[in-house]
Design a protein around this motif. Structure first.
Motif, PDB file in Angstrom:
ATOM      1  N   SER A  18      26.125  51.731 -22.605  1.00  0.00           N
ATOM      2  CA  SER A  18      25.258  51.572 -21.433  1.00  0.00           C
ATOM      3  C   SER A  18      26.037  51.256 -20.158  1.00  0.00           C
ATOM      4  CB  SER A  18      24.226  50.462 -21.687  1.00  0.00           C
ATOM      5  OG  SER A  18      24.876  49.216 -21.940  1.00  0.00           O
ATOM      6  N   ASP A  19      27.226  50.654 -20.305  1.00  0.00           N
ATOM      7  CA  ASP A  19      28.033  50.325 -19.131  1.00  0.00           C
ATOM      8  C   ASP A  19      28.930  51.485 -18.687  1.00  0.00           C
ATOM      9  OD1 ASP A  19      26.992  47.755 -19.099  1.00  0.00           O
ATOM     10  OD2 ASP A  19      28.585  46.946 -20.374  1.00  0.00           O
ATOM     11  N   VAL A  20      28.905  52.573 -19.449  1.00  0.00           N
ATOM     12  CA  VAL A  20      29.797  53.697 -19.178  1.00  0.00           C
ATOM     13  C   VAL A  20      29.020  54.963 -18.822  1.00  0.00           C
ATOM     14  CG1 VAL A  20      31.617  55.171 -20.117  1.00  0.00           C
ATOM     15  CG2 VAL A  20      31.526  52.740 -20.743  1.00  0.00           C
ATOM     16  N   LEU A  21      28.021  55.295 -19.636  1.00  0.00           N
ATOM     17  CA  LEU A  21      27.293  56.548 -19.462  1.00  0.00           C
ATOM     18  C   LEU A  21      26.219  56.437 -18.384  1.00  0.00           C
ATOM     19  CD1 LEU A  21      26.713  57.612 -23.191  1.00  0.00           C
ATOM     20  CD2 LEU A  21      28.324  58.641 -21.577  1.00  0.00           C
ATOM     21  N   PRO A  22      26.141  57.390 -17.463  1.00  0.00           N
ATOM     22  CA  PRO A  22      25.008  57.441 -16.538  1.00  0.00           C
ATOM     23  C   PRO A  22      23.779  57.933 -17.301  1.00  0.00           C
ATOM     24  CG  PRO A  22      26.446  59.324 -16.200  1.00  0.00           C
ATOM     25  CD  PRO A  22      27.122  58.458 -17.218  1.00  0.00           C
ATOM     26  N   PRO A  23      22.658  57.227 -17.220  1.00  0.00           N
ATOM     27  CA  PRO A  23      21.492  57.548 -18.062  1.00  0.00           C
ATOM     28  C   PRO A  23      20.994  58.989 -17.946  1.00  0.00           C
ATOM     29  CG  PRO A  23      21.209  55.429 -16.996  1.00  0.00           C
ATOM     30  CD  PRO A  23      22.428  56.032 -16.393  1.00  0.00           C
ATOM     31  N   PHE A  24      20.736  59.434 -16.725  1.00  0.00           N
ATOM     32  CA  PHE A  24      20.173  60.779 -16.551  1.00  0.00           C
ATOM     33  C   PHE A  24      21.247  61.856 -16.687  1.00  0.00           C
ATOM     34  CE2 PHE A  24      17.218  57.895 -14.481  1.00  0.00           C
ATOM     35  CZ  PHE A  24      16.025  58.269 -15.086  1.00  0.00           C
ATOM     36  N   GLY A  25      22.492  61.498 -16.413  1.00  0.00           N
ATOM     37  CA  GLY A  25      23.581  62.424 -16.684  1.00  0.00           C
ATOM     38  C   GLY A  25      23.732  62.666 -18.166  1.00  0.00           C
ATOM     39  N   THR A  26      23.537  61.609 -18.952  1.00  0.00           N
ATOM     40  CA  THR A  26      23.583  61.751 -20.408  1.00  0.00           C
ATOM     41  C   THR A  26      22.485  62.679 -20.889  1.00  0.00           C
ATOM     42  OG1 THR A  26      24.460  59.492 -20.612  1.00  0.00           O
ATOM     43  CG2 THR A  26      23.545  60.507 -22.601  1.00  0.00           C
ATOM     44  N   ALA A  27      21.276  62.504 -20.341  1.00  0.00           N
ATOM     45  CA  ALA A  27      20.161  63.371 -20.725  1.00  0.00           C
ATOM     46  C   ALA A  27      20.438  64.819 -20.324  1.00  0.00           C
ATOM     47  CB  ALA A  27      18.867  62.877 -20.078  1.00  0.00           C
ATOM     48  N   PHE A  28      20.985  65.017 -19.120  1.00  0.00           N
ATOM     49  CA  PHE A  28      21.283  66.378 -18.655  1.00  0.00           C
ATOM     50  C   PHE A  28      22.281  67.067 -19.571  1.00  0.00           C
ATOM     51  CE2 PHE A  28      24.237  69.152 -16.373  1.00  0.00           C
ATOM     52  CZ  PHE A  28      23.364  70.145 -15.945  1.00  0.00           C
ATOM     53  N   TRP A  29      23.419  66.424 -19.830  1.00  0.00           N
ATOM     54  CA  TRP A  29      24.447  67.062 -20.648  1.00  0.00           C
ATOM     55  C   TRP A  29      24.012  67.189 -22.095  1.00  0.00           C
ATOM     56  CZ3 TRP A  29      27.835  70.036 -18.733  1.00  0.00           C
ATOM     57  CH2 TRP A  29      28.346  69.824 -17.462  1.00  0.00           C
ATOM     58  N   ARG A  30      23.230  66.237 -22.564  1.00  0.00           N
ATOM     59  CA  ARG A  30      22.728  66.313 -23.947  1.00  0.00           C
ATOM     60  C   ARG A  30      21.899  67.572 -24.153  1.00  0.00           C
ATOM     61  NH1 ARG A  30      18.113  62.222 -26.323  1.00  0.00           N
ATOM     62  NH2 ARG A  30      17.215  63.783 -27.724  1.00  0.00           N
ATOM     63  N   PHE A  31      20.975  67.838 -23.231  1.00  0.00           N
ATOM     64  CA  PHE A  31      20.102  69.000 -23.408  1.00  0.00           C
ATOM     65  C   PHE A  31      20.796  70.295 -23.005  1.00  0.00           C
ATOM     66  CE2 PHE A  31      17.105  65.667 -23.965  1.00  0.00           C
ATOM     67  CZ  PHE A  31      16.148  66.194 -24.817  1.00  0.00           C
ATOM     68  N   SER A  32      21.764  70.217 -22.119  1.00  0.00           N
ATOM     69  CA  SER A  32      22.547  71.413 -21.790  1.00  0.00           C
ATOM     70  C   SER A  32      23.370  71.860 -22.993  1.00  0.00           C
ATOM     71  CB  SER A  32      23.468  71.128 -20.598  1.00  0.00           C
ATOM     72  OG  SER A  32      22.721  70.835 -19.431  1.00  0.00           O
ATOM     73  N   ILE A  33      24.013  70.900 -23.647  1.00  0.00           N
ATOM     74  CA  ILE A  33      24.782  71.210 -24.853  1.00  0.00           C
ATOM     75  C   ILE A  33      23.848  71.719 -25.947  1.00  0.00           C
ATOM     76  CG2 ILE A  33      26.165  70.208 -26.719  1.00  0.00           C
ATOM     77  CD1 ILE A  33      27.317  68.283 -24.586  1.00  0.00           C
ATOM     78  N   GLY A  34      22.700  71.090 -26.088  1.00  0.00           N
ATOM     79  CA  GLY A  34      21.725  71.540 -27.078  1.00  0.00           C
ATOM     80  C   GLY A  34      21.296  72.972 -26.838  1.00  0.00           C
ATOM     81  N   ALA A  35      21.114  73.339 -25.553  1.00  0.00           N
ATOM     82  CA  ALA A  35      20.708  74.704 -25.225  1.00  0.00           C
ATOM     83  C   ALA A  35      21.789  75.708 -25.607  1.00  0.00           C
ATOM     84  CB  ALA A  35      20.393  74.804 -23.734  1.00  0.00           C
ATOM     85  N   LEU A 209      32.993  63.428 -27.408  1.00  0.00           N
ATOM     86  CA  LEU A 209      32.476  63.391 -28.779  1.00  0.00           C
ATOM     87  C   LEU A 209      31.046  62.852 -28.810  1.00  0.00           C
ATOM     88  CD1 LEU A 209      35.584  62.108 -30.785  1.00  0.00           C
ATOM     89  CD2 LEU A 209      34.583  64.402 -30.818  1.00  0.00           C
ATOM     90  N   THR A 210      30.775  61.849 -27.980  1.00  0.00           N
ATOM     91  CA  THR A 210      29.425  61.285 -27.911  1.00  0.00           C
ATOM     92  C   THR A 210      28.422  62.322 -27.429  1.00  0.00           C
ATOM     93  OG1 THR A 210      30.253  59.041 -27.489  1.00  0.00           O
ATOM     94  CG2 THR A 210      27.990  59.521 -26.822  1.00  0.00           C
ATOM     95  N   LEU A 211      28.771  63.039 -26.357  1.00  0.00           N
ATOM     96  CA  LEU A 211      27.872  64.057 -25.814  1.00  0.00           C
ATOM     97  C   LEU A 211      27.668  65.200 -26.800  1.00  0.00           C
ATOM     98  CD1 LEU A 211      29.053  64.194 -22.086  1.00  0.00           C
ATOM     99  CD2 LEU A 211      26.979  63.129 -23.007  1.00  0.00           C
ATOM    100  N   LEU A 212      28.709  65.559 -27.529  1.00  0.00           N
ATOM    101  CA  LEU A 212      28.557  66.607 -28.550  1.00  0.00           C
ATOM    102  C   LEU A 212      27.616  66.157 -29.648  1.00  0.00           C
ATOM    103  CD1 LEU A 212      32.230  67.937 -28.890  1.00  0.00           C
ATOM    104  CD2 LEU A 212      30.262  69.145 -27.923  1.00  0.00           C
ATOM    105  N   TRP A 213      27.714  64.888 -30.043  1.00  0.00           N
ATOM    106  CA  TRP A 213      26.820  64.372 -31.094  1.00  0.00           C
ATOM    107  C   TRP A 213      25.362  64.382 -30.629  1.00  0.00           C
ATOM    108  CZ3 TRP A 213      26.175  63.409 -36.052  1.00  0.00           C
ATOM    109  CH2 TRP A 213      25.103  62.600 -36.450  1.00  0.00           C
TER     110      TRP A 213
END
Length: 288
Positions: A18-35, A209-213
């Protein structure tokens, strides 16, 4: 069970970083990678069904807004202020919210047992919001992270309820890809503003690795499983799986993050589960 385990890991990761990842940036990259992961399996079908998607474009954009920046971005944001253990307990309220929204939107009646269940579950919510403190409850001094997480549960519950309105021509795989694409799209402006005013996305081996997961396991596998279950048995019955997710989240938080399971966590969990049990006894809510 597998989807619940994967979703639980998402909550623990959100708190741990939580002190490292930007919340909405995490959501953006998570769903972009998923796509990107889903593209080879659903891309052609997406193009072939574009007429159906375009005819319901605003509906799909609304679904994507509910699920991505609101239903997931707010979860990551909430962990700026609250614990994963609290998050595990708070997420148990989603089934109650799902039943309530089904009644409000589709006019499904709530009988006496269900009404009692909603009341008991609501009491459980206030126990976790006040963290077991009568003084905090009377003064309405609630943790902003818990309130943010409840807002995310409302958005996710509304998303699940509205899945019944998805055209039958749109298969589960096409729906998954559509929400991933549109979800990343509607999250992009928020992500850009967050990068400028709050925190950019750092680049490191751990972050990649976190974003890929979260992009592959959470967004493509677990969300796909959730969409399939909701469309097959309905939002109300499917939301019961939140109990497993909550249990796994609290367990991981204690074992991996060293968090403490307080008495008020147990009280709130029992109240919410008891309320949902009463909700499940009612037969007036029909799943489609």
């Amino acid at each position: 069970v597998m989807a619940a385990l994967i979703f639980a890991s998402n909550h623990v990761i959100g708190r741990h970083l939580s002190d490292v990842l930007p919340p909405f940036g995490t959501a953006f990259w998570r769903f972009s990678i998923g796509a990107v992961v889903t593209l080879p399996f659903a891309g052609l079908a997406f193009v072939k069904n574009w007429d159906h998607i375009r005819a319901n474009l605003w509906f799909f954009l609304f679904l994507s807004m509910l699920f991505v920046p609101l239903g997931n971005g707010l979860i990551y944001l909430s962990y700026q202020w609250t614990t994963a253990t609290n998050g595990g307990v708070v997420t148990t309220v989603q089934p109650a919210i799902t039943v309530l929204l089904s009644a409000l939107i589709f006019g499904e009646l709530i009988n006496k047992k269900q009404g009692a269940g909603l009341l008991i579950a609501t009491i459980g919510v206030f126990v976790i919001l006040s963290r077991g403190s009568i003084d905090s409850l009377l003064k309405m001094q609630f943790n902003i992270g818990d309130l943010t997480l409840i807002s995310a549960m409302v958005a996710a519950a509304l998303y699940n309820v509205l899945l019944r309105k998805v055209p039958h021509e749109i298969t589960i795989l096409i729906l998954l890809f559509t929400v991933q694409i549109f979800g990343a799209l509607v999250s992009l402006p928020i992500y850009l503003a967050e990068t400028y005013f709050f925190r950019p996305m750092p680049i490191s081996g751990e972050i990649i690795l976190t974003l890929l997961w979260v992009g592959i396991a959470v967004t493509s596998i677990a969300v796909g499983m959730n969409n399939a279950v909701v469309r097959n048995i309905g939002a109300n019955k499917a939301s019961i799986s939140n109990y497993l997710r909550s249990l796994f989240t609290a367990l991981f938080a204690i074992l991996l993050l060293g968090e403490t399971f307080e008495i008020y966590h147990g009280v709130a969990f029992i109240l919410v589960i008891g309320g949902i049990w009463l909700l499940s006894l009612g037969n007036s809510v029909t799943d489609v």
